[in-house]
Each structure stands twice: as structure tokens, then as C-alpha cells.
Design a protein around this motif. Structure first.
Motif, mmCIF file in Angstrom:
data_model
loop_
_atom_site.group_PDB
_atom_site.id
_atom_site.type_symbol
_atom_site.label_atom_id
_atom_site.label_comp_id
_atom_site.label_asym_id
_atom_site.label_seq_id
_atom_site.Cartn_x
_atom_site.Cartn_y
_atom_site.Cartn_z
ATOM 1 N N ARG A 41 0.849 -1.192 0.000
ATOM 2 C CA ARG A 41 0.000 0.000 0.000
ATOM 3 C C ARG A 41 0.882 1.237 0.000
ATOM 4 O O ARG A 41 1.969 1.229 0.566
ATOM 5 C CB ARG A 41 -0.904 0.045 1.233
ATOM 6 N N TYR A 81 1.814 5.028 1.228
ATOM 7 C CA TYR A 81 1.688 5.687 2.527
ATOM 8 C C TYR A 81 0.687 6.837 2.468
ATOM 9 O O TYR A 81 0.655 7.618 1.516
ATOM 10 C CB TYR A 81 3.057 6.214 2.985
ATOM 11 N N ASP A 82 -0.113 6.957 3.527
ATOM 12 C CA ASP A 82 -1.091 8.031 3.682
ATOM 13 C C ASP A 82 -0.635 8.911 4.836
ATOM 14 O O ASP A 82 -0.447 8.426 5.955
ATOM 15 C CB ASP A 82 -2.469 7.427 3.979
ATOM 16 N N SER A 83 -0.471 10.206 4.591
ATOM 17 C CA SER A 83 0.060 11.110 5.617
ATOM 18 C C SER A 83 -0.842 11.215 6.842
ATOM 19 O O SER A 83 -0.396 11.654 7.906
ATOM 20 C CB SER A 83 0.300 12.502 5.019
ATOM 21 N N SER A 84 -2.106 10.782 6.736
ATOM 22 C CA SER A 84 -2.997 10.812 7.901
ATOM 23 C C SER A 84 -2.566 9.793 8.955
ATOM 24 O O SER A 84 -3.035 9.840 10.093
ATOM 25 C CB SER A 84 -4.440 10.545 7.481
ATOM 26 N N TRP A 85 -1.664 8.884 8.586
ATOM 27 C CA TRP A 85 -1.179 7.877 9.533
ATOM 28 C C TRP A 85 -0.031 8.394 10.402
ATOM 29 O O TRP A 85 0.437 7.673 11.289
ATOM 30 C CB TRP A 85 -0.704 6.633 8.789
ATOM 31 N N ASP A 113 6.952 12.248 6.432
ATOM 32 C CA ASP A 113 7.036 11.703 5.076
ATOM 33 C C ASP A 113 7.390 12.842 4.132
ATOM 34 O O ASP A 113 6.736 13.876 4.122
ATOM 35 C CB ASP A 113 5.722 11.019 4.669
ATOM 36 N N THR A 128 7.928 8.336 -1.916
ATOM 37 C CA THR A 128 7.830 8.941 -0.590
ATOM 38 C C THR A 128 8.919 8.386 0.316
ATOM 39 O O THR A 128 9.110 7.169 0.382
ATOM 40 C CB THR A 128 6.457 8.653 0.043
ATOM 41 N N ASN A 164 3.821 5.998 -4.440
ATOM 42 C CA ASN A 164 3.264 5.429 -5.668
ATOM 43 C C ASN A 164 4.276 4.584 -6.430
ATOM 44 O O ASN A 164 3.926 3.560 -7.024
ATOM 45 C CB ASN A 164 2.755 6.560 -6.566
#
Length: 222
Positions: free
Chosen positions: A102, A104-108, A139, A155, A208
Motif C-alpha cells: 500500500r 503511505y497516507d500522511s494521515s497515519w 514523510d 515517498t 506510488n
């Protein structure tokens, strides 16, 4: 999880010379991911020996469970795209399973959701160690990478994971619906300047480009 031993022949037909030990992980039936900087020189005969589920230098599924890298493709212009995908001679993922991936999502950020495992020299190069409760602290944008003709952003996934030589190529992963998904492949450390001085964090290559590289490898090799 796999232990990797790289070697090469400086002179064709001559003795094999060790080129380092590292960590890798299965992302498909016959596809393995590790760091781009991991591996021997490829302008001479080379090999990467892969020991899945390594403990005390051999697989927990039996000493005979060993495979080798058949072909490989890698990137490594910065810590965001330090990625290598490898085709294995044997579809060991059919028996052992493999990681999903997956972006990475910065909300994590700051959530201590993550695990990393590998073979750092300061603990053991032959027995796998792991760390849980890891939080990603930052990140940053990494260099773009071209995967199968298409450019992708990457990232630098920076965390408080413990790290040392030998753990390069390890997955940083979490769990979704009881299944492990990697969000990056361990690179090393990243040093960022702040108003308080230099911040040093462990860094995994993600984003990505990481997801695209994994998908490309699976599409070619299974």
C-alpha cells in the motif's frame, strides 16, 4: 521474510566473493522485494541466495528450502526510490504466502501501527528480529522513478524504527483485515535539518513508485 546472501565472481570461473547480507520479503509467488542498494555487482557473474523464513541460518521449513534470484531490476537515486524487485527461480510464495503493498497516507503520521523485521548485524545476522509499535514521524517527497515506461512519485517514509546494517530491504508493514501489507522497503536513515538541529530517522522507500514497482514485478513474474 527472507535472508539474502549476495556474492559474485571477480573472474569468471574463479572463487565466489561475498558482497553482503541483507533482508528481503516476498510480494508474490516468485517475486521478492529488497532495497535497490542491496546486491552484488552485475557486470560479472553474480548470485543472490534467498533463505525464506530464516532462523539460525536456515529456513524453519527445512534446510532444503533455499532459492536464488533469477533476474532483477532496481532503482536507487535517493532514499525514496531505493527499491529492487527480484524474480526467484522457485514460486516459494505459493507455500509461504506473501505481503500485499500500500502507498503511505500522511494521515497515519504518529500512529504507532507498524512493524519491521529483518536481520540487523547488532542483533543477529542469522536469526530474524522484529520490532512492533513503530510510528512514522514524517514523510517527504522522494525522487521520481520510472516503472515500465511511466514516471511515479515516491515517498521517504521516516519512522522511529530501530535499524542497522543487515536490515536493508526489510518491509515496514501493518495489518488490514488480518493480512500484512507493506508500506515501504527499508532503506537506512534520513537526516533532515530542523530548527532544533539534525533529525535522524529510519527511512523506508514508499509511495506510488513503490506500489507500481511491486505490481510490475508481480505482473511479470507472479
Amino acid at each position: 521474510m527472507c535472508k539474502l546472501y549476495s556474492s559474485y565472481q571477480p573472474t569468471p570461473g574463479g572463487s565466489w566473493v561475498g558482497a553482503g547480507e541483507a533482508t528481503g520479503y516476498l510480494i508474490g509467488r516468485s517475486t521478492l522485494m529488497t532495497s535497490g542498494h542491496v546486491g552484488p555487482p552485475t557486470h560479472v557473474p553474480w548470485q543472490i541466495r534467498v533463505v525464506p523464513a530464516c532462523w539460525n541460518g536456515q529456513s524453519v521449513f527445512g534446510a532444503g528450502l533455499v532459492t536464488y534470484v533469477r533476474s532483477t531490476w532496481w532503482w536507487h537515486s535517493d532514499s525514496g526510490n531505493d527499491i529492487r524487485i527480484c524474480q526467484l527461480f522457485d514460486p516459494v510464495g505459493d507455500r509461504l504466502g506473501y505481503f500485499g503493498v500500500r502507498g503511505y497516507d500522511s494521515s497515519w503520521e504518529d500512529g504507532d501501527y507498524w512493524t519491521m523485521a529483518g536481520f540487523p548485524y547488532d542483533w543477529s545476522l542469522t536469526h530474524m528480529t522484529h520490532e512492533t509499535g513503530i510510528a512514522v514521524r514524517d514523510d517527504d517527497d522522494g525522487d521520481d522513478m520510472t516503472v515500465n515506461g511511466t514516471r511515479h512519485d515516491t515517498t521517504q517514509v521516516e519512522s522511529d524504527a530501530d535499524e542497522a546494517s543487515g536490515v536493508s530491504g526489510a518491509p515496514l508493514w501493518g495489518w488490514w483485515d488480518g493480512k500484512p501489507y507493506a508500506i515501504g522497503v527499508h532503506h537506512g536513515v534520513e537526516r533532515d535539518g530542523t530548527v532544533f538541529g539534525t533529525e535522524i530517522l529510519s527511512c523506508a522507500s514508499g509511495g506510488n513508485g513503490f506500489v507500481a514497482a511491486a505490481g510490475w514485478g508481480r505482473g511479470m513474474w507472479g
